[in-house]
Design a protein around this motif. Structure first.
Motif, PDB file in Angstrom:
ATOM      1  N   LEU A 150       0.808  -1.210   0.000  1.00 25.64           N
ATOM      2  CA  LEU A 150       0.000   0.000   0.000  1.00 25.64           C
ATOM      3  C   LEU A 150       0.844   1.264   0.000  1.00 25.64           C
ATOM      4  O   LEU A 150       0.403   2.314  -0.459  1.00 25.64           O
ATOM      5  CB  LEU A 150      -0.926   0.001   1.224  1.00 25.64           C
ATOM      6  N   VAL A 151       2.067   1.159   0.500  1.00 25.04           N
ATOM      7  CA  VAL A 151       2.899   2.351   0.604  1.00 25.04           C
ATOM      8  C   VAL A 151       4.372   1.962   0.534  1.00 25.04           C
ATOM      9  O   VAL A 151       4.758   0.868   0.954  1.00 25.04           O
ATOM     10  CB  VAL A 151       2.609   3.104   1.932  1.00 25.04           C
ATOM     11  N   ALA A 152       5.186   2.845  -0.037  1.00 21.79           N
ATOM     12  CA  ALA A 152       6.643   2.696  -0.021  1.00 21.79           C
ATOM     13  C   ALA A 152       7.217   3.857   0.785  1.00 21.79           C
ATOM     14  O   ALA A 152       6.801   5.001   0.629  1.00 21.79           O
ATOM     15  CB  ALA A 152       7.207   2.697  -1.432  1.00 21.79           C
ATOM     16  N   THR A 153       8.168   3.557   1.651  1.00 17.88           N
ATOM     17  CA  THR A 153       8.754   4.558   2.533  1.00 17.88           C
ATOM     18  C   THR A 153      10.183   4.871   2.113  1.00 17.88           C
ATOM     19  O   THR A 153      10.978   3.953   1.853  1.00 17.88           O
ATOM     20  CB  THR A 153       8.751   4.053   3.993  1.00 17.88           C
ATOM     21  N   ASN A 154      10.496   6.151   2.036  1.00 20.69           N
ATOM     22  CA  ASN A 154      11.857   6.612   1.755  1.00 20.69           C
ATOM     23  C   ASN A 154      12.372   7.359   2.975  1.00 20.69           C
ATOM     24  O   ASN A 154      11.809   8.387   3.366  1.00 20.69           O
ATOM     25  CB  ASN A 154      11.884   7.533   0.536  1.00 20.69           C
ATOM     26  N   ALA A 155      13.424   6.844   3.606  1.00 25.22           N
ATOM     27  CA  ALA A 155      13.977   7.493   4.793  1.00 25.22           C
ATOM     28  C   ALA A 155      15.381   6.977   5.043  1.00 25.22           C
ATOM     29  O   ALA A 155      15.677   5.802   4.793  1.00 25.22           O
ATOM     30  CB  ALA A 155      13.101   7.222   6.022  1.00 25.22           C
ATOM     31  N   THR A 161       9.353  -1.263   1.456  1.00 23.98           N
ATOM     32  CA  THR A 161       7.933  -1.593   1.445  1.00 23.98           C
ATOM     33  C   THR A 161       7.705  -2.676   2.488  1.00 23.98           C
ATOM     34  O   THR A 161       8.516  -3.596   2.625  1.00 23.98           O
ATOM     35  CB  THR A 161       7.474  -2.113   0.067  1.00 23.98           C
ATOM     36  N   PRO A 162       6.614  -2.608   3.240  1.00 24.73           N
ATOM     37  CA  PRO A 162       6.397  -3.570   4.326  1.00 24.73           C
ATOM     38  C   PRO A 162       5.809  -4.888   3.835  1.00 24.73           C
ATOM     39  O   PRO A 162       5.142  -4.940   2.798  1.00 24.73           O
ATOM     40  CB  PRO A 162       5.403  -2.846   5.230  1.00 24.73           C
ATOM     41  N   TYR A 163       6.074  -5.943   4.593  1.00 24.46           N
ATOM     42  CA  TYR A 163       5.417  -7.227   4.382  1.00 24.46           C
ATOM     43  C   TYR A 163       4.271  -7.360   5.384  1.00 24.46           C
ATOM     44  O   TYR A 163       4.404  -6.934   6.537  1.00 24.46           O
ATOM     45  CB  TYR A 163       6.386  -8.391   4.625  1.00 24.46           C
ATOM     46  N   PRO A 164       3.134  -7.956   4.981  1.00 27.08           N
ATOM     47  CA  PRO A 164       2.080  -8.215   5.962  1.00 27.08           C
ATOM     48  C   PRO A 164       2.506  -9.314   6.927  1.00 27.08           C
ATOM     49  O   PRO A 164       3.400 -10.106   6.631  1.00 27.08           O
ATOM     50  CB  PRO A 164       0.893  -8.673   5.099  1.00 27.08           C
ATOM     51  N   GLU A 165       1.857  -9.360   8.091  1.00 29.97           N
ATOM     52  CA  GLU A 165       2.188 -10.369   9.088  1.00 29.97           C
ATOM     53  C   GLU A 165       1.594 -11.728   8.755  1.00 29.97           C
ATOM     54  O   GLU A 165       2.111 -12.753   9.204  1.00 29.97           O
ATOM     55  CB  GLU A 165       1.708  -9.919  10.468  1.00 29.97           C
ATOM     56  N   ASP A 166       0.491 -11.748   8.000  1.00 28.12           N
ATOM     57  CA  ASP A 166      -0.112 -13.021   7.607  1.00 28.12           C
ATOM     58  C   ASP A 166      -0.796 -12.852   6.264  1.00 28.12           C
ATOM     59  O   ASP A 166      -0.630 -11.839   5.584  1.00 28.12           O
ATOM     60  CB  ASP A 166      -1.063 -13.556   8.693  1.00 28.12           C
ATOM     61  N   TRP A 167      -1.599 -13.831   5.888  1.00 31.07           N
ATOM     62  CA  TRP A 167      -2.187 -13.897   4.563  1.00 31.07           C
ATOM     63  C   TRP A 167      -3.361 -12.928   4.369  1.00 31.07           C
ATOM     64  O   TRP A 167      -3.745 -12.634   3.230  1.00 31.07           O
ATOM     65  CB  TRP A 167      -2.679 -15.320   4.291  1.00 31.07           C
ATOM     66  N   ARG A 168      -3.958 -12.442   5.413  1.00 32.41           N
ATOM     67  CA  ARG A 168      -5.207 -11.693   5.278  1.00 32.41           C
ATOM     68  C   ARG A 168      -5.076 -10.406   4.471  1.00 32.41           C
ATOM     69  O   ARG A 168      -5.881 -10.178   3.544  1.00 32.41           O
ATOM     70  CB  ARG A 168      -5.807 -11.433   6.665  1.00 32.41           C
TER      71      ARG A 168
END
Length: 226
Positions: A150-155, A161-168
């Protein structure tokens, strides 16, 4: 004959649907279209990766097959339009995060009746996040899933980009589209577009062969559909 086929033969309608949601995932549906279209030639191989943050404390190699790999055991023959003919199971070095009864990660080979060889890396204790990957290799090109974010972070000089914790989160759209299709079929009095009892039985039979293959690592075991 599967139970659902018996009901269909008696009533003229299928009364049992199974929630194999990857059939409704937009990425998987596009992979299936690519494989069926022949636009890059015939499909030759499929490569899959299934990684999770962690397994249940009582997870076993058998439960890893029936609870996790079962999705690829359904989606791969669905992608290719050909049933799984034989399976093999290989294991490398075991993760220290895996519980006693689970050899994790594992490397699985699936050969469909049309001769296409598929690979699956199954890693329930990858720990970094949930990740599902799939690539179809054809004669003149490939198609692969793009992992949604959903979002990419530049810092601090880094793009992430984050990974979800599970399949949902990963399959939220698939679940929504699946439920919509099922409800619409009920409203219109049409046959369910979801997986059937026969699809579920075939996946279970492939899982049974894979569990047997895990006891004889490196040996192909045929899938018995009788």
């Amino acid at each position: 004959m599967a139970a659902d086929e018996e009901i269909t033969a008696t009533t003229g309608r299928s009364l049992l649907s199974l929630g194999f949601m990857r059939r409704f995932d937009p990425g998987h549906r596009e992979l299936r279209r690519f494989a069926a279209s022949g636009e890059a030639g015939q499909a030759l191989m499929v490569h899959c990766v299934s990684r999770n943050t962690g397994s249940a404390p009582d997870a076993t190699t058998a439960s890893a097959v029936t609870n996790s790999a079962i999705h690829e055991l359904d989606s791969i023959p669905w992608l290719l339009g050909s049933p799984i003919a034989e399976v093999a199971w290989l294991a490398g070095k075991r993760s220290t995060a895996a519980p006693t009864g689970l050899h994790d990660p594992a490397f699985i080979l699936l050969r469909t009746a049309d001769g296409v060889l598929s690979t699956l890396e199954l890693f329930l204790n990858a720990q970094f996040g949930y990740s599902t990957r799939c690539e179809v290799v054809a004669e003149r090109g490939t198609a692969s899933l793009a992992e949604p974010a959903l979002v990419a972070t530049n810092a601090a000089g880094t793009r992430s980009t984050p990974y979800p914790e599970d399949w949902r989160p990963r399959f939220a759209d698939a679940y929504r589209l699946e439920l919509q299709a099922w409800i619409h079929s009920l409203q219109r009095g049409e046959s369910s577009p979801l997986a059937t009892a026969r699809d579920g039985l075939r996946a279970a039979q492939a899982a049974e062969a894979l569990i047997l293959a895990a006891r004889h690592a490196g040996t192909f075991v045929p899938v018995d559909y009788s």
